[in-house]
Design a protein around this motif. Structure first.
Motif, PDB file in Angstrom:
ATOM      1  N   GLN A 151       0.716  -1.141  -0.069  1.00  0.00           N
ATOM      2  CA  GLN A 151       0.083  -0.032  -0.189  1.00  0.00           C
ATOM      3  C   GLN A 151       1.063   1.209   0.091  1.00  0.00           C
ATOM      4  O   GLN A 151       0.551   2.285  -0.722  1.00  0.00           O
ATOM      5  CB  GLN A 151      -0.998   0.001   1.238  1.00  0.00           C
ATOM      6  N   TYR A 185      -1.671  11.819  12.853  1.00  0.00           N
ATOM      7  CA  TYR A 185      -1.952  11.347  11.266  1.00  0.00           C
ATOM      8  C   TYR A 185      -1.973  10.021  11.552  1.00  0.00           C
ATOM      9  O   TYR A 185      -1.096   9.224  12.209  1.00  0.00           O
ATOM     10  CB  TYR A 185      -0.715  12.099  10.441  1.00  0.00           C
ATOM     11  N   ASN A 186      -2.805   9.359  10.487  1.00  0.00           N
ATOM     12  CA  ASN A 186      -2.607   7.928  10.556  1.00  0.00           C
ATOM     13  C   ASN A 186      -1.314   7.288   9.629  1.00  0.00           C
ATOM     14  O   ASN A 186      -0.668   6.621   9.872  1.00  0.00           O
ATOM     15  CB  ASN A 186      -3.861   7.351   9.838  1.00  0.00           C
ATOM     16  N   LEU A 230       1.202   4.148  -3.106  1.00  0.00           N
ATOM     17  CA  LEU A 230       0.911   5.647  -2.985  1.00  0.00           C
ATOM     18  C   LEU A 230       2.056   6.378  -3.257  1.00  0.00           C
ATOM     19  O   LEU A 230       1.940   7.584  -3.953  1.00  0.00           O
ATOM     20  CB  LEU A 230       0.808   5.939  -1.535  1.00  0.00           C
ATOM     21  N   GLU A 238      -3.800   3.435   5.362  1.00  0.00           N
ATOM     22  CA  GLU A 238      -4.959   3.462   4.859  1.00  0.00           C
ATOM     23  C   GLU A 238      -5.290   4.089   3.765  1.00  0.00           C
ATOM     24  O   GLU A 238      -4.617   4.895   3.151  1.00  0.00           O
ATOM     25  CB  GLU A 238      -6.005   3.845   6.119  1.00  0.00           C
ATOM     26  N   ASP A 239      -6.606   3.952   3.019  1.00  0.00           N
ATOM     27  CA  ASP A 239      -6.941   4.309   1.676  1.00  0.00           C
ATOM     28  C   ASP A 239      -6.899   5.877   1.857  1.00  0.00           C
ATOM     29  O   ASP A 239      -6.562   6.473   0.810  1.00  0.00           O
ATOM     30  CB  ASP A 239      -8.235   3.974   1.285  1.00  0.00           C
ATOM     31  N   GLN A 240      -7.399   6.485   2.994  1.00  0.00           N
ATOM     32  CA  GLN A 240      -7.367   7.972   3.209  1.00  0.00           C
ATOM     33  C   GLN A 240      -6.724   8.414   4.374  1.00  0.00           C
ATOM     34  O   GLN A 240      -6.443   7.909   5.323  1.00  0.00           O
ATOM     35  CB  GLN A 240      -8.771   8.509   2.973  1.00  0.00           C
ATOM     36  N   GLN A 241      -5.841   9.544   4.107  1.00  0.00           N
ATOM     37  CA  GLN A 241      -5.262  10.188   5.145  1.00  0.00           C
ATOM     38  C   GLN A 241      -6.337  10.936   6.049  1.00  0.00           C
ATOM     39  O   GLN A 241      -7.025  11.452   5.787  1.00  0.00           O
ATOM     40  CB  GLN A 241      -4.094  11.336   4.776  1.00  0.00           C
ATOM     41  N   LYS A 242      -6.064  10.556   7.323  1.00  0.00           N
ATOM     42  CA  LYS A 242      -6.755  10.928   8.417  1.00  0.00           C
ATOM     43  C   LYS A 242      -6.008  11.856   9.405  1.00  0.00           C
ATOM     44  O   LYS A 242      -4.908  11.640   9.930  1.00  0.00           O
ATOM     45  CB  LYS A 242      -7.457   9.780   9.159  1.00  0.00           C
ATOM     46  N   THR A 273       2.900  10.895   3.877  1.00  0.00           N
ATOM     47  CA  THR A 273       3.988  10.611   2.426  1.00  0.00           C
ATOM     48  C   THR A 273       5.210  11.006   2.804  1.00  0.00           C
ATOM     49  O   THR A 273       5.666  11.627   3.879  1.00  0.00           O
ATOM     50  CB  THR A 273       3.404  11.562   1.316  1.00  0.00           C
TER      51      THR A 273
END
Length: 354
Positions: free
Chosen positions: A47, A252-253, A51, A238-242, A256
């Motif tokens: 994953q 931050y989860n 990204l 994960e699919d989206q940054q939180k 980058t």
């Protein structure tokens, strides 16, 4: 007429994020030298690289299904019980690599600790900083087994220097060996940039579950009343940054590479595991740090002790961490620059051979 780029399969192990992150500068170098990297891994490592390199071909490999126990003292036995899964995954890797070589016309392989990602007819590189595999009383046997696998590869690249002053210590160095070892210098995906200080602490988590979550819970409990600004990166891809704020802590989860570059530069001190990829990043960026080794992982425990003895970075075991433990950080020097130039063109010449 434009020549077709040569395809190189690069495959990091999915064991935490360190193997994947230290492959990032190799992937960049491959692209800069006219090769076409094809990335293969599984889980969060895959994953992360998807990204970072959305333009590249991404393939999925069988999982080694590596899980940590909740108690570090059981780590060795958990790994022993997991050997059938690893052996099965290695065999499956070899089958799928055989197929991919024909399908994608692969002319070279770079495997970061994936034992089955190799081929007898294709130049195959194995990357590791553990020529000696520390497992306590079974170190002799684990090292011999690992070296037996390494010998099946064309070359073994160690991301360190072959000098008395080095980062990996006895992990990456021994006096006599019949392995085709090349020391390629420490690897880091980060550039050193200057920024104004925004955070007193950067907490950077990584590693397999459940230990990642256990450390996250421990640190949140200890830091919840702090008034100094803290940046807390959970290391959950994960699919989206939180992003969310709780008191003085910005969560931050995941981040980058560019975001982490900025996070390192604007933070005074880093709290993280003593994994080797983190060590290389901290040395490259010349940061002060505090280590909390993963319970039961002999490699991280060895590195933590090594750097504390050298008065570079203090550490504490996970169960003993308290906020007050950070008070003695001023007694330690922190890392100084350990940057060396890697001759990628020379290394990649392996894949140019007829």
């Amino acid at each position: 007429m434009k020549l077709q780029q040569k395809n190189i399969l690069i495959a990091p192990l999915n064991w935490g994020l360190g193997h994947a992150t230290r492959c990032i500068p190799i992937i960049r170098a491959l692209k800069e030298n006219g090769f076409n990297p094809i990335i293969a891994s599984d889980g969060e490592a895959l994953q992360l690289l998807r990204l970072e390199f959305p333009e590249l071909t991404i393939l999925e490999l069988p999982s080694y299904k590596i899980n940590y126990p909740k108690k570090g003292m059981l780590f060795r036995w958990k790994m022993f019980l997991g050997l059938p899964n690893i052996i099965s995954a290695v065999a499956d890797e070899q089958k799928v690599v055989e197929k991919w070589i024909k399908e994608f016309q692969i002319v070279g392989i770079i495997s970061d600790n994936r034992l089955g990602v190799r081929h007898s007819k294709v130049p195959s590189v194995y990357i590791t900083h553990q020529l000696n595999v520390l497992t306590g009383l079974t170190t002799f046997f684990s090292t011999k087994i690992h070296q037996k696998f390494i010998k099946k590869f064309t070359e073994c690249w160690v991301p360190d220097v072959d000098k008395k002053t080095n980062l990996s210590g006895k992990l990456g160095h021994f006096e006599q060996n019949d392995l085709n070892v090349k020391y390629i210098g420490p690897l880091s995906r980060f550039l050193k940039v200057k920024s104004e200080k925004k955070f007193d602490y950067l907490i950077l988590l990584s590693g397999p579950e459940p230990q990642r979550t256990l450390l996250e819970q421990k640190l949140i409990s200890e830091f919840k009343e702090i008034e100094k600004p803290v940046l807390f990166v959970k290391g959950k891809i994960e699919d989206q940054q939180k992003i969310h704020q709780e008191g003085a802590i910005l969560f931050y989860n995941f981040m980058t590479t560019l975001q982490l570059e900025e996070a390192f530069s604007c933070s005074e001190m880093v709290i993280c595991r003593s994994g080797y990829s983190s060590v290389m990043d901290l040395a490259h960026l010349e940061k002060k740090a505090f280590f909390i080794p993963t319970p039961g992982q002999f490699e991280q425990e060895y590195l933590a002790v090594k750097f504390q003895k050298e008065k570079l970075v203090p550490f504490v075991n996970q169960e003993d961490f308290k906020l007050q433990k950070l008070s003695n950080i001023s007694d330690f020097k922190g890392f100084s620059s350990f940057t060396t130039e890697t001759d990628w063109r020379k290394l990649f010449s392996l894949f140019e051979r007829k």
